[in-house]
Design an enzyme around this catalytic site. Sequence first.
Site: not given
Ligand code: INI
Length: 157
Positions: A23, A83, A88, A90, A115, A129
Site C-alpha cells: 500500500f 499510512v 475517514t 480508517h 518501526f 520522509r
Molecule cells: N494501508 C497502508 O499501508 N497505508 C494506508 O495509508 C492505508 N489506508 O489509508 O487505508 C492502508 N490500508 C490498508 C490496510 O493496511 C489493510 O491492508 C487492509 O485494511 C486489509 O486488512
Amino acid sequence: MPTQIEGDLVAGDHQFAIVVSRFNEFITEQMVDGALDTLERHGVDTEAAVTVVHVPGAREIPVVAQRCARSGTYDAVLCIGAVIRGATDHFDYVCSGVSSGTQQAAMDTEVPVIFGVITTDTIEQAIERAGTKAGNKGRDAAAAALEMANVMDQLPG
Ligand code: INI
C-alpha cells in the site's frame, strides 16, 4: 564509571528481515531501497543476510513481523510502511494496529522489531520522509536495526 552497553552500526553476522507493505508502494519502495543501501554501507551482504517480505498493507505487517521474529532466524525485523490520512478514520485504526502490533511482536519474542512505518497527513509529507527533504525513514530503520542487533548480543539472558 558504570558498565556501558551500546550497539555499533556494524553488520557482524546478523540476519535481517524487512517486512514491507505494498500500500502506497511508490513511497514504501523508496524506503526499502534506503534501508538496503544503509545496511550495505554498514557491511551487510544484503543477498545473503536480508530477506524482504511483501504484505498488502500496514495492517498486515505485525503478524508477519512476529512470525519472522519468532523464527529464530533474524536478529532484527524492520517494518516498512506508509499510512497516509484519508477522509475517514480508517487511518487511525491502521496506525494503532501496526504500532501496537509491532511492539507486541518485539515484546513477545525479545527480537528487535523496528518501526519504520511513517504516518502522515498528506502524500507530500510521506514523500518528504522517503528520500527527499526529511531524509529517508527506511535508512533510519536500518540504522536502528543494526544498533539493536548489536545491543541484544551484549545483554545477559
Ligand atoms: N494501508 C497502508 O499501508 N497505508 C494506508 O495509508 C492505508 N489506508 O489509508 O487505508 C492502508 N490500508 C490498508 C490496510 O493496511 C489493510 O491492508 C487492509 O485494511 C486489509 O486488512
